[in-house]
Design an enzyme around this catalytic site. Structure first.
Site, PDB file in Angstrom:
ATOM      1  N   VAL A  29       0.840  -1.209   0.000  1.00 31.05           N
ATOM      2  CA  VAL A  29       0.000   0.000   0.000  1.00 31.05           C
ATOM      3  C   VAL A  29       0.870   1.251   0.000  1.00 31.05           C
ATOM      4  O   VAL A  29       0.708   2.149  -0.829  1.00 31.05           O
ATOM      5  CB  VAL A  29      -0.948  -0.006   1.214  1.00 31.05           C
ATOM      6  N   GLU A  50      -7.571   2.948   2.062  1.00 33.29           N
ATOM      7  CA  GLU A  50      -7.205   2.581   0.695  1.00 33.29           C
ATOM      8  C   GLU A  50      -8.192   1.528   0.183  1.00 33.29           C
ATOM      9  O   GLU A  50      -8.696   0.727   0.946  1.00 33.29           O
ATOM     10  CB  GLU A  50      -5.784   2.016   0.644  1.00 33.29           C
ATOM     11  N   PHE A  51      -8.491   1.587  -1.111  1.00 30.93           N
ATOM     12  CA  PHE A  51      -9.356   0.577  -1.740  1.00 30.93           C
ATOM     13  C   PHE A  51      -8.595  -0.075  -2.890  1.00 30.93           C
ATOM     14  O   PHE A  51      -9.155  -0.356  -3.941  1.00 30.93           O
ATOM     15  CB  PHE A  51     -10.654   1.228  -2.247  1.00 30.93           C
ATOM     16  N   LEU A  52      -7.289  -0.267  -2.674  1.00 32.47           N
ATOM     17  CA  LEU A  52      -6.449  -0.783  -3.769  1.00 32.47           C
ATOM     18  C   LEU A  52      -6.544  -2.299  -3.829  1.00 32.47           C
ATOM     19  O   LEU A  52      -6.476  -2.963  -2.812  1.00 32.47           O
ATOM     20  CB  LEU A  52      -4.985  -0.389  -3.519  1.00 32.47           C
ATOM     21  N   ARG A  53      -6.721  -2.836  -5.047  1.00 29.69           N
ATOM     22  CA  ARG A  53      -6.652  -4.286  -5.215  1.00 29.69           C
ATOM     23  C   ARG A  53      -5.263  -4.636  -5.697  1.00 29.69           C
ATOM     24  O   ARG A  53      -4.760  -4.000  -6.640  1.00 29.69           O
ATOM     25  CB  ARG A  53      -7.675  -4.730  -6.271  1.00 29.69           C
ATOM     26  N   PHE A  69     -17.111  -9.594  -8.998  1.00 28.56           N
ATOM     27  CA  PHE A  69     -16.911 -10.347  -7.755  1.00 28.56           C
ATOM     28  C   PHE A  69     -17.848 -11.533  -7.654  1.00 28.56           C
ATOM     29  O   PHE A  69     -18.412 -11.808  -6.597  1.00 28.56           O
ATOM     30  CB  PHE A  69     -17.071  -9.416  -6.542  1.00 28.56           C
ATOM     31  N   CYS A 123      -6.023  -8.779   2.976  1.00 24.79           N
ATOM     32  CA  CYS A 123      -7.109  -7.896   3.413  1.00 24.79           C
ATOM     33  C   CYS A 123      -8.374  -8.637   3.828  1.00 24.79           C
ATOM     34  O   CYS A 123      -8.772  -8.589   4.987  1.00 24.79           O
ATOM     35  CB  CYS A 123      -7.437  -6.905   2.305  1.00 24.79           C
ATOM     36  N   LYS A 179      -8.330 -10.953   6.930  1.00 24.26           N
ATOM     37  CA  LYS A 179      -7.986 -10.171   8.125  1.00 24.26           C
ATOM     38  C   LYS A 179      -9.095  -9.177   8.460  1.00 24.26           C
ATOM     39  O   LYS A 179      -9.512  -9.041   9.609  1.00 24.26           O
ATOM     40  CB  LYS A 179      -6.674  -9.431   7.835  1.00 24.26           C
TER      41      LYS A 179
END
Ligand code: UDX
Ligand code: UDX
Length: 434
Positions: free
Chosen positions: A11, A150-153, A248, A259, A262
């Site tokens: 990240v 953060e919304f990072l894939r 999805f 992510c 967890k």
């Protein structure tokens, strides 16, 4: 603006280098001296499409690397905390790293700063960071604490940061949120400014919802297996409803990564300690773990007794386009296969370097064909595009048996039958004649 980003992991590194790309002066900080030395030489420690070029474009111009947190704090206006927040032993979030960085900032803050939590932190963590700065920081220096989740894939993190569907900024004072929002102005994405706790909740609620969607469709897939329906047709039929959508909806081995497992466990814990226990989320996790078990049962059904048999493993990372092995299904599946006496030959386009340290007694191969040489079955654990272009006629001549157990439902059962393979998907029904 002058920005410090603390933590140069998946990240922090993407965040820092993209902020530099947007014209800010960014100092990335890490406690890992080796990692910082590598970064100073332009060597990127993780596989993330587009990251290397972004770093190369900005290094030594607007992007700098250091282990000196104090100096980075004093020369920056905004300080992003992007250190890892791993899962504790009973699911709670381990915020040791965030607390350590907050203390480090309190020790060196010399004038007004904005401290931004980028890492996924439990609801209320913004207040805890505030308390640390009040108690341990200089009395005469003011600051603001902001949440900017953060919304990072992984695998599309650079793209996700530069083309976000939304920016969420939580703060106590609107002026601080607006200052952080300035960084994202060039992206022309919707910016939502909320209070701290709502921003922290948006992150968890979003990830848990996405994880739930995957476990939901995996339960439907498991029923499809029993009744002979094809989950790929089912999800296609469902997706025309815009309230459901098509994203999805890939069934199979389920979610891994640093992510979802967890964050869902964290939300369960947060629900418990706040006397609002979740009933649905523990099941989301249980269903997800069970997918690995169901896959192993399929392998045994397809191959029979595994003792002494060679199996090809295609894909080790938790998802395509990353080298990240955190919570990857391969980490639970391969040890079970080895314990049953199977001989494993594995190939992954990016994660073998990391996998070698985690899974021993496996022959790591240079390509999918080498892994398939003499195999009783090919097991697909990660849906890398590379596996879509395989030459199945060639494959048929090198495997011992043309059996393919597809953990990611990436192939068409009809086509596989026509190519002479015994195909086993996760909820793909019978091979239809039409
Ligand atoms: C990210 C997010 O920060 C986390 O909230 C999310 O839950 C998972 O993804 P990530 O970047 O993947 O974490 O963590 P990681 O790749 O482990 O990198 C963390 C970095 O922070 C490491 O390089 C570590 O050396 C560094 N670190 C850790 C510090 O610089 N200081 C510390 O005190 C602790
Ligand atoms: C996720 C969230 O998408 C991102 O917004 C958040 O910031 C971090 O966590 P990431 O874990 O990197 O990103 O990857 P993602 O593409 O979301 O996949 C997560 C897991 O779900 C992977 O193991 C993937 O294999 C699995 N998955 C994804 C499915 O099983 N089915 C799907 O349809 C999509």
């Amino acid at each position: 603006m002058r920005i410090a980003v603390v933590g140069t992991g998946y990240v922090g590194l993407v965040t820092g280098s993209c902020f530099a790309d947007l014209g800010n002066v960014v100092t990335c900080v890490d406690v890992d001296h080796k990692k910082i030395q590598e970064l100073k030489k332009g060597k990127v420690p993780i596989f993330e499409p587009g990251l290397e070029e972004t770093i190369r474009r900005n290094r030594n111009k607007r992007l700098f690397f250091t282990t000196d947190l104090g100096k980075a704090v004093q020369t920056s206006d905004l300080i992003f905390i992007a250190v890892n927040t791993p899962q504790g032993k009973n699911g709670e979030v381990d915020v040791t790293n965030v607390m350590a960085v907050a203390k480090g900032i309190a020790k060196s803050i010399n004038r007004y700063k904005i401290i931004i939590n980028k890492s996924t932190v439990p609801i209320g963590m913004g207040d805890i960071v505030t308390q640390i700065l009040i108690k341990q920081g200089p009395k005469d220096v003011s600051f603001d604490v902001v949440s900017n989740p953060e919304f990072l894939r992984e695998g599309s993190a650079v793209n996700d940061l530069l083309r976000p569907e939304r920016i969420v900024i939580g703060a106590t004072r609107r002026s601080a949120a607006q200052k952080v929002a300035e960084i994202y102005k060039p992206l022309h994405s919707p910016i939502l400014i909320t209070d701290l706790k709502s921003a922290e909740m948006i992150k968890y609620a979003s990830n848990a919802f996405l994880a739930m969607k995957i476990s939901y469709i995996n339960e439907i897939a498991n029923l499809c297996d029993k009744v002979g329906a094809d989950i790929v047709q089912v999800t296609k039929g469902m997706s025309y409803d815009s309230r459901i959508g098509s994203q999805f909806f890939n069934s199979g081995l389920g979610f891994g990564g640093s992510c979802f497992p967890k964050d869902v466990a964290a939300l369960v814990q947060i629900g418990k300690v706040n006397h609002s226990p979740f009933r649905i989320l523990p099941e989301v996790l249980a269903i997800n773990q069970n997918q690995r078990k169901l896959f192993l049962e399929k392998v045994s059904q397809a191959v029979g007794n595994l003792w002494g048999k060679t199996l090809a493993i295609w894909g080790l990372s938790f998802k395509p386009n990353t080298d990240d092995m955190r919570q990857a299904p391969s980490l639970t599946i391969l040890p079970v296969l080895l314990a049953k006496g199977a001989k494993l030959k594995a190939y992954d386009p990016a994660a073998m370097g990391k996998a070698k340290a985690l899974i021993k007694k496996v022959k790591y191969c240079r390509n999918p064909y080498e892994a398939a040489q003499g195999a009783e079955a090919v097991l697909v654990l990660t849906d890398w595009n590379e596996f879509k272009q395989v030459d199945f006629q060639k494959l048929k001549t090198i495997v011992k048996q043309p059996i393919l157990v597809d953990g990611r439902n990436m192939y068409d059962p009809q086509e596989m039958a026509e190519k002479g393979f015994a195909y086993h998907g996760m909820g793909r029904g019978e091979v239809s004649q039409f």
